[in-house]
Scaffold this active site. Structure first.
Site, mmCIF file in Angstrom:
data_model
loop_
_atom_site.group_PDB
_atom_site.id
_atom_site.type_symbol
_atom_site.label_atom_id
_atom_site.label_comp_id
_atom_site.label_asym_id
_atom_site.label_seq_id
_atom_site.Cartn_x
_atom_site.Cartn_y
_atom_site.Cartn_z
ATOM 1 N N GLY A 29 -41.864 -14.077 15.208
ATOM 2 C CA GLY A 29 -43.023 -14.009 14.314
ATOM 3 C C GLY A 29 -42.766 -14.882 13.105
ATOM 4 O O GLY A 29 -43.165 -14.562 11.981
ATOM 5 N N LEU A 34 -45.254 -12.315 6.613
ATOM 6 C CA LEU A 34 -44.013 -11.756 6.059
ATOM 7 C C LEU A 34 -42.898 -12.790 6.106
ATOM 8 O O LEU A 34 -42.137 -12.976 5.151
ATOM 9 C CB LEU A 34 -43.611 -10.503 6.867
ATOM 10 C CG LEU A 34 -42.400 -9.770 6.350
ATOM 11 C CD1 LEU A 34 -42.701 -9.088 5.029
ATOM 12 C CD2 LEU A 34 -41.917 -8.734 7.376
ATOM 13 N N ALA A 35 -42.825 -13.477 7.252
ATOM 14 C CA ALA A 35 -41.776 -14.483 7.415
ATOM 15 C C ALA A 35 -41.936 -15.583 6.380
ATOM 16 O O ALA A 35 -40.973 -16.009 5.744
ATOM 17 C CB ALA A 35 -41.837 -15.056 8.824
ATOM 18 N N HIS A 201 -38.457 -1.853 3.306
ATOM 19 C CA HIS A 201 -37.998 -2.833 2.313
ATOM 20 C C HIS A 201 -37.776 -2.210 0.940
ATOM 21 O O HIS A 201 -37.080 -2.771 0.105
ATOM 22 C CB HIS A 201 -38.907 -4.067 2.264
ATOM 23 C CG HIS A 201 -40.180 -3.901 1.507
ATOM 24 N ND1 HIS A 201 -41.269 -3.267 2.023
ATOM 25 C CD2 HIS A 201 -40.542 -4.309 0.266
ATOM 26 C CE1 HIS A 201 -42.251 -3.282 1.132
ATOM 27 N NE2 HIS A 201 -41.835 -3.911 0.043
ATOM 28 N N HIS A 264 -41.901 4.432 2.306
ATOM 29 C CA HIS A 264 -41.295 4.055 1.024
ATOM 30 C C HIS A 264 -41.080 5.270 0.105
ATOM 31 O O HIS A 264 -39.983 5.508 -0.391
ATOM 32 C CB HIS A 264 -42.172 3.049 0.278
ATOM 33 C CG HIS A 264 -42.503 1.823 1.082
ATOM 34 N ND1 HIS A 264 -41.627 1.259 1.981
ATOM 35 C CD2 HIS A 264 -43.616 1.041 1.119
ATOM 36 C CE1 HIS A 264 -42.191 0.193 2.527
ATOM 37 N NE2 HIS A 264 -43.391 0.043 2.027
ATOM 38 N N LYS A 357 -54.400 1.715 -3.308
ATOM 39 C CA LYS A 357 -54.844 0.320 -3.433
ATOM 40 C C LYS A 357 -56.005 0.297 -4.431
ATOM 41 O O LYS A 357 -56.680 1.320 -4.626
ATOM 42 C CB LYS A 357 -55.366 -0.188 -2.091
ATOM 43 C CG LYS A 357 -54.335 -0.165 -0.969
ATOM 44 C CD LYS A 357 -53.566 -1.456 -0.907
ATOM 45 C CE LYS A 357 -52.620 -1.475 0.278
ATOM 46 N NZ LYS A 357 -51.471 -2.354 0.051
HETATM 47 C C1 BG6 Z 1 -45.841 -2.623 2.364
HETATM 48 C C2 BG6 Z 1 -47.208 -2.094 2.618
HETATM 49 O O1 BG6 Z 1 -44.913 -1.909 3.095
HETATM 50 O O2 BG6 Z 1 -45.546 -2.510 0.981
HETATM 51 C C3 BG6 Z 1 -48.234 -2.795 1.771
HETATM 52 O O3 BG6 Z 1 -47.538 -2.275 3.991
HETATM 53 C C4 BG6 Z 1 -47.831 -2.776 0.319
HETATM 54 O O4 BG6 Z 1 -49.505 -2.210 1.923
HETATM 55 C C5 BG6 Z 1 -46.409 -3.265 0.167
HETATM 56 O O5 BG6 Z 1 -48.708 -3.613 -0.388
HETATM 57 C C6 BG6 Z 1 -45.931 -3.139 -1.263
HETATM 58 O O6 BG6 Z 1 -44.680 -3.719 -1.376
HETATM 59 P P1 BG6 Z 1 -44.195 -4.367 -2.734
HETATM 60 O O7 BG6 Z 1 -42.821 -4.847 -2.410
HETATM 61 O O8 BG6 Z 1 -45.161 -5.457 -3.060
HETATM 62 O O9 BG6 Z 1 -44.231 -3.273 -3.744
#
Ligand code: BG6
Length: 789
Positions: A29, A34-35, A201, A264, A357
């Site tokens: 991908g 993302l990449a 992440h 998260h 959001k």
């Molecule tokens: C992602 C979600 O895991 O995290 C997104 O799928 C979200 O919807 C994003 O915007 C937020 O990550 P960060 O690193 O920008 O706070």
């Protein structure tokens, strides 16, 4: 001396061997979002950090895009890579050129393509005289593609003996417990658990990664503070200004809970709440402690959440998914959740998780607010921030963005001076005028990373170094879904509150909590709420006073009805305690009384709990800790919030001698004896009943003669639905009560309510019709849905 020299030489040897290892990184991908945004940069970073130490690398960007187009995209991405801030421009160009040389694009689609890739890697390694160390496959593809790719890797692209395989998977890992389990089983048939790196992440964000080390390095100061005696509440927040435009096909399936909270925010919750392992670098110990914390989470109810949806979302979904104008999405784009952890450390401490959001700002943080346990005799003018215990005391893990603009760890100066690794964290410079969480920045010890790093770069380095503690183990993932799935199910038909988005949201999404319940603080904006304009509002109705089956009927909207019933029960309790010194209350289980229990738990401070005996009307033959047990419902929604002496609590003995409701264990007789011993004339002060859609009440079912008459106070019965075995008070003992209240709620009860209103006393057909207290009073409590339909 000699030994030392040999050791040094040997070490050199070992290192030299390791240094020759060739690592192939296959980015699946590679042309995706993302990449392009993070992963190529992360790989470049990896190259910069590790290549100098002798490892050799090649980077294979792959996708389904045709070769020419793919190459063009990748070339552009590689051109835009950035070097660390202190790299001279010439050196940066050199490094980028080296990296570009080692990177290629190839289309990877069929099993043959995978085989060809494998052969190319082997040929390269041989040609360069290298030894293969391992292969990293980074799946930056939608999850529906996982299984096919996994199969191809497993069958045609595993490295040879002695070299490792690591596959990196990006969320979403399922959309509920069942689908997550399915995906786990599927992937488990191709890879070992130790080969899989499931990315969240947020675990790579510097501040999140610092939570456990912070707790560890400040053990001494935190030992006495990190608990329910001192923590007022914990807020785990991720606010975004962006909306879901362009991602609605994904978002429709996951919503904010699946997208952010299940992963998260839950991971962060665990890092704050788990017991601290002795060795925080042991991924097994960390996982073990996390799982223990998961087990202590109190189950979420519908009332544990408030949900919203920004107004433009529906239109975006219609456009992007080609839905008709009549399409309404119920997907929440905002959620505020109240979590409780039922263990000795955290009992009673609210953990607020919130994300959304189209909010007014972009910011993420974890805020631990401590209880204000001091009284300051001195005038406020003389309070010194570092000393006064009357100023707020808080620890904030500021994940990023917001007023501060970057990651930081903040500790109120009146708490303690924290210790952070000085090589990687520095004190934040003063920013005059900046206030955070109600206090000027100068009120905090504030630290930020010496070098800010992107989460993906950190995680890619951790994959390379096999640091599994930064990734989500399967058990962890499933435990999280076990926690969230019931809430998702209960919200499936819930209409989220609409909000305009951005600053215009005003206070519309503010919420407040009480006990286990959260609710929005303000009424919704009427013009935003969908639905028929003419729908009556609860305030349009008066509580109806009428008769039903010749007994008083109270009918109202659910909230009002429950409030009225709770008030009536309290009044009965106060009367009974005044006259007899005690109050015997027998309660039904099931879902209808839950709101009543909660109301009693939260709003009735005058209730004489210390003199109340609680009995069960009926019970399912399951252990008392089983979620299906009526006692468990009583425990979760009432008992744990009120102070009833334990010797006044009388669960039904359905579980004796490690068996459930065996006749020979005489549980029913034992309960009957307990009633006869403690309740004068076996006459309860109040019995709360429900009415099933088939006319059953307590656990007395139609067409089953047990318990409808005779001498027995307590009987074993059979339900038409599972769990089939039940224990129940008999009709005679119910009818001996001074007061009987029957609570009937919901549209589903409409038909039976109508039917029962017309029949005589026919308990064999409709056991509820046999409820006629001998000398006590019966009152029906029905909501409008059940009564008026
Ligand atoms: C992602 C979600 O895991 O995290 C997104 O799928 C979200 O919807 C994003 O915007 C937020 O990550 P960060 O690193 O920008 O706070």
């Amino acid at each position: 001396m000699l030994t030392a020299a040999v050791c040094v030489a040997l070490l050199g040897c070992l290192q030299a061997q390791e240094l020759q290892g060739h690592v192939s990184v296959i980015l699946l991908g590679a042309t995706g979002d993302l990449a392009r945004k993070y992963l190529w940069q992360g790989l470049f970073q990896l190259y910069l950090e590790e290549a100098g130490k002798g490892h050799s690398f090649r980077f294979h960007g792959t996708a389904l895009t045709n070769t020419k187009q793919g190459q063009e995209i990748i070339a552009k991405v590689l051109e835009s890579l950035s070097c660390p801030r202190d790299t001279a421009p010439g050196r940066c160009a050199e490094l980028k050129a080296q990296f570009q040389q080692l990177s290629e694009y190839r289309r990877l689609k069929t099993p043959e393509d995978y085989l060809a890739l494998s052969k190319d890697i082997e040929a390269w390694v041989q040609h360069e005289g290298l030894q293969e160390a391992g292969r990293i496959f980074y799946f930056s593809v939608p999850p529906f593609a996982y299984a096919d790719i996994a199969r191809s890797i497993n069958s045609s692209c595993r490295p040879g003996p002695g070299a490792w395989l690591r596959v990196v998977l990006e969320k979403p890992f399922g959309h509920d417990h069942r689908s997550a389990q399915q995906l786990a089983t599927e992937l488990g048939s191709f890879f070992q658990e130790e080969e899989m790196y499931r990315v969240d992440h947020y675990l790579g964000k510097q501040v999140v990664a610092q939570i456990l080390p912070f707790r560890d390095q400040n053990r001494k100061a935190l030992d006495g503070l990190w608990n329910r005696h001192h923590v007022e509440r914990v807020e785990i927040i991720m606010k975004e200004t962006v909306d879901a435009e362009g991602r609605t096909s994904f978002y429709e399936e996951y919503g904010v809970i699946g997208d952010v909270l299940q992963n998260h925010l839950t991971e962060i919750l665990m890092l704050v709440a788990m017991e601290l392992p002795l060795d925080i670098s042991s991924s097994e110990a960390v996982l073990g402690h996390k799982l223990q914390a998961f087990r202590a989470l109190r189950g979420l109810q519908r009332g544990s959440a408030v949900v919203g949806q920004y107004q433009a979302y529906r239109g975006q979904v219609r456009r992007e998914l080609q839905k008709p104008d009549s399409f309404h999405s119920l997907t929440p784009t905002f959620a505020g959740i109240l979590v409780h952890i039922d263990n000795l450390r955290w009992e009673g401490v609210p953990f607020i998780l919130m994300s959304g959001k189209a909010l007014d700002e972009r910011v993420g943080y974890v805020r631990i607010l401590f209880k204000d346990q001091a009284y300051c005799a001195q005038s406020e003018k003389r309070w010194v921030p570092a000393q006064s215990h009357c100023l707020p005391q808080q620890i904030i893990f500021y994940i990023g963005h917001g007023e501060l603009g970057g990651p930081a760890v903040l500790v109120s100066r009146n708490l303690f001076r924290p210790s952070l690794p000085s090589a990687s964290w520095k004190e934040v410079e003063g920013q005059p005028g900046l206030r955070l969480f109600g206090r000027p920045l100068s009120d905090y010890y504030a630290y930020s990373p010496v070098r800010e790093q992107d989460a993906y770069s950190i995680l890619i380095s951790h994959i390379f170094h096999r640091r599994k503690d930064s990734f989500i183990a399967m058990e962890n993932l499933l435990a999280s879904w076990v926690f969230w799935t019931p809430l998702l199910d209960s919200l499936a038909h819930e209409v989220p509150r609409l909000y305009p988005g951005g600053a215009e949201n005003g206070h519309l999404l503010d919420f407040e909590f009480s006990g286990s319940h959260v609710s929005f603080s303000q009424p919704p904006l009427e013009q935003l709420v969908p639905g028929p304009d003419s729908a009556p509002m609860p305030s349009d109705f008066q509580v109806l006073g009428a008769k039903y089956r010749d007994s008083p009927l109270i009918s109202a909207w659910p909230e009002e009805l429950i409030a009225r019933l709770a008030g009536d029960i309290e009044a009965a309790a106060v009367r009974a305690v005044r006259r007899f010194g005690e109050f015997h209350l027998a309660l039904s289980g099931g879902s209808s009384p839950v709101a009543l229990f909660q109301q009693l738990a939260m709003g009735h401070y005058g209730f004489p709990w210390a003199h109340t005996h609680l009995w069960l009307v009926d019970e399912r033959c399951v252990p008392l800790w089983d979620p299906e047990s009526n006692f468990q419902g009583l425990q979760a929604h009432l008992l744990q919030h009120v102070r009833v002496p334990y010797y006044n609590i009388h669960p039904m003995p359905v579980h004796r001698r490690q068996r459930l409701c065996a006749e020979e264990d005489q549980g029913a007789q034992a309960y009957a004896e307990e009633i006869s011993t403690l309740v004068t004339n076996s006459s309860f002060d109040l019995v709360l009943l429900g009415m099933g859609t088939d006319g059953h009440t307590a656990s007395l079912f139609p067409q089953s003669p047990v318990g409808l008459d005779g001498e027995q106070l307590v009987v074993l019965t059979t339900s038409p639905s599972s769990p089939r075995r039940r224990m129940s008070l008999s009709l005679p003992v119910i009818n001996r009560a001074r007061q009987v209240a029957v609570l009937v709620m919901g549209r589903m009860k409409r038909e039976i309510a109508l039917l029962v209103s017309r029949v005589g006393r026919e308990p064999r057909k409709w056991p509820i019709s046999g409820v006629r207290p001998d000398s006590g009073q019966l009152v029906w409590y029905m909501d409008y849905d059940a009564f008026l339909g």
